[in-house]
Scaffold this motif. Structure first.
Motif, PDB file in Angstrom:
ATOM      1  N   LEU A 280      54.199  -9.275  48.638  1.00 44.81           N
ATOM      2  CA  LEU A 280      52.853  -8.822  48.979  1.00 44.81           C
ATOM      3  C   LEU A 280      52.772  -7.307  49.031  1.00 44.81           C
ATOM      4  CD1 LEU A 280      52.018 -11.406  51.803  1.00 44.81           C
ATOM      5  CD2 LEU A 280      51.305 -11.458  49.401  1.00 44.81           C
ATOM      6  N   LEU A 281      53.883  -6.646  49.322  1.00 46.84           N
ATOM      7  CA  LEU A 281      53.929  -5.186  49.329  1.00 46.84           C
ATOM      8  C   LEU A 281      54.360  -4.617  47.986  1.00 46.84           C
ATOM      9  CD1 LEU A 281      53.841  -2.458  50.843  1.00 46.84           C
ATOM     10  CD2 LEU A 281      56.206  -2.888  51.557  1.00 46.84           C
ATOM     11  N   LEU A 282      55.317  -5.302  47.336  1.00 41.79           N
ATOM     12  CA  LEU A 282      55.858  -4.777  46.088  1.00 41.79           C
ATOM     13  C   LEU A 282      54.894  -4.951  44.910  1.00 41.79           C
ATOM     14  CD1 LEU A 282      59.561  -6.012  46.378  1.00 41.79           C
ATOM     15  CD2 LEU A 282      58.648  -3.744  46.870  1.00 41.79           C
ATOM     16  N   ALA A 283      54.096  -6.004  44.930  1.00 39.85           N
ATOM     17  CA  ALA A 283      53.165  -6.234  43.814  1.00 39.85           C
ATOM     18  C   ALA A 283      52.130  -5.113  43.686  1.00 39.85           C
ATOM     19  CB  ALA A 283      52.480  -7.593  43.972  1.00 39.85           C
ATOM     20  N   PRO A 284      51.449  -4.689  44.776  1.00 42.52           N
ATOM     21  CA  PRO A 284      50.527  -3.548  44.620  1.00 42.52           C
ATOM     22  C   PRO A 284      51.236  -2.255  44.225  1.00 42.52           C
ATOM     23  CG  PRO A 284      50.052  -4.762  46.637  1.00 42.52           C
ATOM     24  CD  PRO A 284      51.357  -5.279  46.131  1.00 42.52           C
ATOM     25  N   LEU A 285      52.451  -2.048  44.736  1.00 44.57           N
ATOM     26  CA  LEU A 285      53.185  -0.831  44.357  1.00 44.57           C
ATOM     27  C   LEU A 285      53.536  -0.838  42.875  1.00 44.57           C
ATOM     28  CD1 LEU A 285      55.608  -0.313  47.401  1.00 44.57           C
ATOM     29  CD2 LEU A 285      53.575   1.019  46.812  1.00 44.57           C
ATOM     30  N   SER A 286      54.006  -1.977  42.374  1.00 39.81           N
ATOM     31  CA  SER A 286      54.328  -2.058  40.951  1.00 39.81           C
ATOM     32  C   SER A 286      53.083  -1.882  40.092  1.00 39.81           C
ATOM     33  CB  SER A 286      54.990  -3.400  40.644  1.00 39.81           C
ATOM     34  OG  SER A 286      54.123  -4.471  40.960  1.00 39.81           O
ATOM     35  N   LEU A 287      51.945  -2.390  40.570  1.00 43.02           N
ATOM     36  CA  LEU A 287      50.699  -2.195  39.832  1.00 43.02           C
ATOM     37  C   LEU A 287      50.309  -0.727  39.796  1.00 43.02           C
ATOM     38  CD1 LEU A 287      48.315  -3.492  38.372  1.00 43.02           C
ATOM     39  CD2 LEU A 287      47.183  -3.750  40.583  1.00 43.02           C
ATOM     40  N   GLY A 288      50.550  -0.015  40.907  1.00 44.87           N
ATOM     41  CA  GLY A 288      50.265   1.414  40.932  1.00 44.87           C
ATOM     42  C   GLY A 288      51.116   2.190  39.951  1.00 44.87           C
ATOM     43  N   PHE A 289      52.390   1.784  39.802  1.00 50.57           N
ATOM     44  CA  PHE A 289      53.250   2.451  38.827  1.00 50.57           C
ATOM     45  C   PHE A 289      52.869   2.096  37.392  1.00 50.57           C
ATOM     46  CE2 PHE A 289      56.178   2.730  42.498  1.00 50.57           C
ATOM     47  CZ  PHE A 289      56.471   4.087  42.424  1.00 50.57           C
ATOM     48  N   ALA A 290      52.270   0.919  37.196  1.00 50.06           N
ATOM     49  CA  ALA A 290      51.913   0.488  35.848  1.00 50.06           C
ATOM     50  C   ALA A 290      50.583   1.062  35.375  1.00 50.06           C
ATOM     51  CB  ALA A 290      51.861  -1.038  35.780  1.00 50.06           C
ATOM     52  N   VAL A 291      49.768   1.579  36.294  1.00 47.36           N
ATOM     53  CA  VAL A 291      48.450   2.108  35.916  1.00 47.36           C
ATOM     54  C   VAL A 291      48.555   3.263  34.909  1.00 47.36           C
ATOM     55  CG1 VAL A 291      46.451   3.379  36.809  1.00 47.36           C
ATOM     56  CG2 VAL A 291      47.199   1.281  37.920  1.00 47.36           C
ATOM     57  N   PRO A 292      49.435   4.274  35.107  1.00 46.14           N
ATOM     58  CA  PRO A 292      49.515   5.350  34.098  1.00 46.14           C
ATOM     59  C   PRO A 292      49.912   4.837  32.713  1.00 46.14           C
ATOM     60  CG  PRO A 292      50.564   6.033  36.143  1.00 46.14           C
ATOM     61  CD  PRO A 292      50.274   4.569  36.275  1.00 46.14           C
ATOM     62  N   LEU A 293      50.853   3.885  32.670  1.00 48.42           N
ATOM     63  CA  LEU A 293      51.255   3.335  31.378  1.00 48.42           C
ATOM     64  C   LEU A 293      50.112   2.572  30.722  1.00 48.42           C
ATOM     65  CD1 LEU A 293      53.501   2.893  29.321  1.00 48.42           C
ATOM     66  CD2 LEU A 293      54.200   0.870  30.615  1.00 48.42           C
ATOM     67  N   LEU A 294      49.358   1.819  31.527  1.00 45.27           N
ATOM     68  CA  LEU A 294      48.201   1.097  30.993  1.00 45.27           C
ATOM     69  C   LEU A 294      47.129   2.061  30.490  1.00 45.27           C
ATOM     70  CD1 LEU A 294      46.777  -1.622  30.548  1.00 45.27           C
ATOM     71  CD2 LEU A 294      45.902  -1.461  32.882  1.00 45.27           C
ATOM     72  N   TRP A 295      46.924   3.140  31.233  1.00 45.70           N
ATOM     73  CA  TRP A 295      45.937   4.150  30.812  1.00 45.70           C
ATOM     74  C   TRP A 295      46.378   4.817  29.509  1.00 45.70           C
ATOM     75  CZ3 TRP A 295      41.290   6.023  31.059  1.00 45.70           C
ATOM     76  CH2 TRP A 295      41.051   7.344  30.698  1.00 45.70           C
ATOM     77  N   LEU A 296      47.687   5.047  29.358  1.00 46.69           N
ATOM     78  CA  LEU A 296      48.204   5.646  28.126  1.00 46.69           C
ATOM     79  C   LEU A 296      47.943   4.738  26.932  1.00 46.69           C
ATOM     80  CD1 LEU A 296      49.935   7.820  26.663  1.00 46.69           C
ATOM     81  CD2 LEU A 296      51.939   6.467  27.289  1.00 46.69           C
ATOM     82  N   VAL A 297      48.192   3.455  27.087  1.00 46.31           N
ATOM     83  CA  VAL A 297      47.989   2.516  25.981  1.00 46.31           C
ATOM     84  C   VAL A 297      46.509   2.414  25.629  1.00 46.31           C
ATOM     85  CG1 VAL A 297      48.248   0.123  25.255  1.00 46.31           C
ATOM     86  CG2 VAL A 297      50.077   1.229  26.552  1.00 46.31           C
ATOM     87  N   LEU A 298      45.642   2.312  26.639  1.00 47.31           N
ATOM     88  CA  LEU A 298      44.205   2.206  26.370  1.00 47.31           C
ATOM     89  C   LEU A 298      43.674   3.478  25.722  1.00 47.31           C
ATOM     90  CD1 LEU A 298      42.948   0.426  29.622  1.00 47.31           C
ATOM     91  CD2 LEU A 298      43.306  -0.581  27.352  1.00 47.31           C
ATOM     92  N   SER A 299      44.148   4.633  26.169  1.00 46.86           N
ATOM     93  CA  SER A 299      43.671   5.898  25.607  1.00 46.86           C
ATOM     94  C   SER A 299      44.109   6.077  24.158  1.00 46.86           C
ATOM     95  CB  SER A 299      44.175   7.072  26.441  1.00 46.86           C
ATOM     96  OG  SER A 299      43.695   6.985  27.767  1.00 46.86           O
ATOM     97  N   SER A 300      45.233   5.463  23.787  1.00 47.53           N
ATOM     98  CA  SER A 300      45.686   5.605  22.405  1.00 47.53           C
ATOM     99  C   SER A 300      44.755   4.901  21.420  1.00 47.53           C
ATOM    100  CB  SER A 300      47.111   5.049  22.265  1.00 47.53           C
ATOM    101  OG  SER A 300      47.128   3.646  22.486  1.00 47.53           O
ATOM    102  N   PHE A 301      43.923   3.980  21.899  1.00 47.80           N
ATOM    103  CA  PHE A 301      42.966   3.282  21.040  1.00 47.80           C
ATOM    104  C   PHE A 301      41.560   3.854  21.168  1.00 47.80           C
ATOM    105  CE2 PHE A 301      46.297   0.076  21.746  1.00 47.80           C
ATOM    106  CZ  PHE A 301      46.600  -0.231  20.435  1.00 47.80           C
ATOM    107  N   MET A 302      41.437   5.018  21.826  1.00 49.63           N
ATOM    108  CA  MET A 302      40.153   5.691  21.926  1.00 49.63           C
ATOM    109  C   MET A 302      40.042   6.783  20.868  1.00 49.63           C
ATOM    110  SD  MET A 302      39.627   6.201  26.040  1.00 49.63           S
ATOM    111  CE  MET A 302      39.662   4.815  27.177  1.00 49.63           C
ATOM    112  N   SER A 303      38.828   7.197  20.630  1.00 46.85           N
ATOM    113  CA  SER A 303      38.605   8.352  19.772  1.00 46.85           C
ATOM    114  C   SER A 303      38.668   9.626  20.608  1.00 46.85           C
ATOM    115  CB  SER A 303      37.239   8.239  19.080  1.00 46.85           C
ATOM    116  OG  SER A 303      36.194   8.213  20.049  1.00 46.85           O
ATOM    117  N   ASN A 304      38.747  10.761  19.939  1.00 47.50           N
ATOM    118  CA  ASN A 304      38.819  12.033  20.656  1.00 47.50           C
ATOM    119  C   ASN A 304      37.566  12.271  21.504  1.00 47.50           C
ATOM    120  OD1 ASN A 304      41.374  12.872  19.738  1.00 47.50           O
ATOM    121  ND2 ASN A 304      40.481  13.565  17.794  1.00 47.50           N
ATOM    122  N   SER A 305      36.403  11.840  21.009  1.00 50.72           N
ATOM    123  CA  SER A 305      35.172  12.030  21.772  1.00 50.72           C
ATOM    124  C   SER A 305      35.167  11.188  23.041  1.00 50.72           C
ATOM    125  CB  SER A 305      33.964  11.680  20.899  1.00 50.72           C
ATOM    126  OG  SER A 305      34.049  10.330  20.456  1.00 50.72           O
TER     127      SER A 305
END
Length: 296
Positions: free
Chosen positions: A35-60
């Protein structure tokens, strides 16, 4: 005490051990720590998820304020820009060569040094070990100029050799392998000596097969640090044909305009080998951290 009395006491005790139907104790199907480790692991995974999503965006979309959380479409312009760059395969190969040679050097030289400090006693061995560990506290900013001058004397500046030689062996790899070797029983080596094995044969045939967890840890950490290194390649390499992947990605960032979609896509491609290396050695990595002692 009669037999009937004993039977009645036994029945009462058995009745008290059975929980009431309405008071059944609830038990989680997993550890409460999750219950404590799952939110922490999700917090660490957010930057990686943002990186992957941003790679499929346009510059604008990336430059828009407020920034978009999800791409409106599957834009592959960043990946086309990166993979269409003629130098990108060369940068990837350079990073792979430097990292592979650094991993191999740390495994071989670190094993030899760690075994010598763990099993061989010579004059000044403890002082030399302490001096080597003290170098781990020295920041790289203080040693990069002397290292640059040494590489210049060897004629390795602006070559892959300037990136490989300083990383061939590190104090951390020697220390970690020394600690693991000390945790192994000496009786295994003594039995091999009785059979006529030399120290080198004992190390190769007996010790190293048992040290796979520690060797995997050294390999993963060395690969990670060498693959992601940017400061030293920025100093030691000038020509773009000798760039590593991290240094090559900086060329996508200009003074007035930055190809952020290409930067994100390039970083996704850069992160994939690191994740793959960790997943392949995950069990051995965790086993090494849990079994390696810190005794002197």
């Amino acid at each position: 005490m009669t037999v009937q009395t004993v039977r009645s006491v036994t029945r009462r005790a058995a009745a008290t051990d059975v929980p009431a139907p309405g008071r059944r104790r609830f038990k989680l199907p997993f550890s409460p720590w999750h219950l404590l480790l799952a939110p922490l692991s999700l917090g660490f995974a957010v930057p990686l998820l943002w990186l992957v999503l941003s790679s499929f965006m346009s510059n604008s979309e990336i430059n828009r304020f407020p920034p978009a959380l999800f791409p409106h479409g599957l834009h592959l312009g960043g990946y086309r820009y990166v993979l269409g760059n003629a130098m990108f395969p060369r940068w990837f190969a350079n990073s792979l060569i430097v990292s592979a040679v650094a991993v191999l050097g740390n495994l071989v030289l670190g094993s030899l040094g760690g075994y010598a400090f763990a099993r061989m006693r010579f004059f000044g061995s403890r002082a030399l070990m302490g001096l080597m560990l003290a170098t781990m506290a020295v920041p790289f900013q203080l040693t990069m100029i002397p290292t640059f001058l040494v590489m210049k004397q060897f004629g390795l500046i602006d070559t892959l050799g300037a990136l490989i030689v300083p990383s061939l062996v590190t104090p951390f790899s020697v220390f970690l392998l020394r600690q693991f070797f000390q945790s192994l029983p000496r009786e295994l080596e003594e039995a091999a000596w009785i059979d006529g094995c030399s120290r080198l044969r004992v190390l190769v045939s007996v010790i190293l097969p048992l040290a796979r967890p520690a060797l995997s840890t050294v390999a993963v950490l060395t690969f990670l640090s060498t693959w992601n290194d940017l400061t030293w390649p920025l100093i030691a390499v000038n020509h773009d044909t000798q760039y590593t992947l991290q240094l090559g990605l900086t060329t996508f960032q200009g003074q007035h305009h930055t190809q952020w979609a290409a930067v994100m896509a390039g970083n996704v491609i850069t992160v994939l080998p690191v994740l793959l290396a960790f997943l392949l050695a995950q069990k051995a990595f965790i086993q090494s951290l849990t079994t390696t002692g810190l005794k002197g």
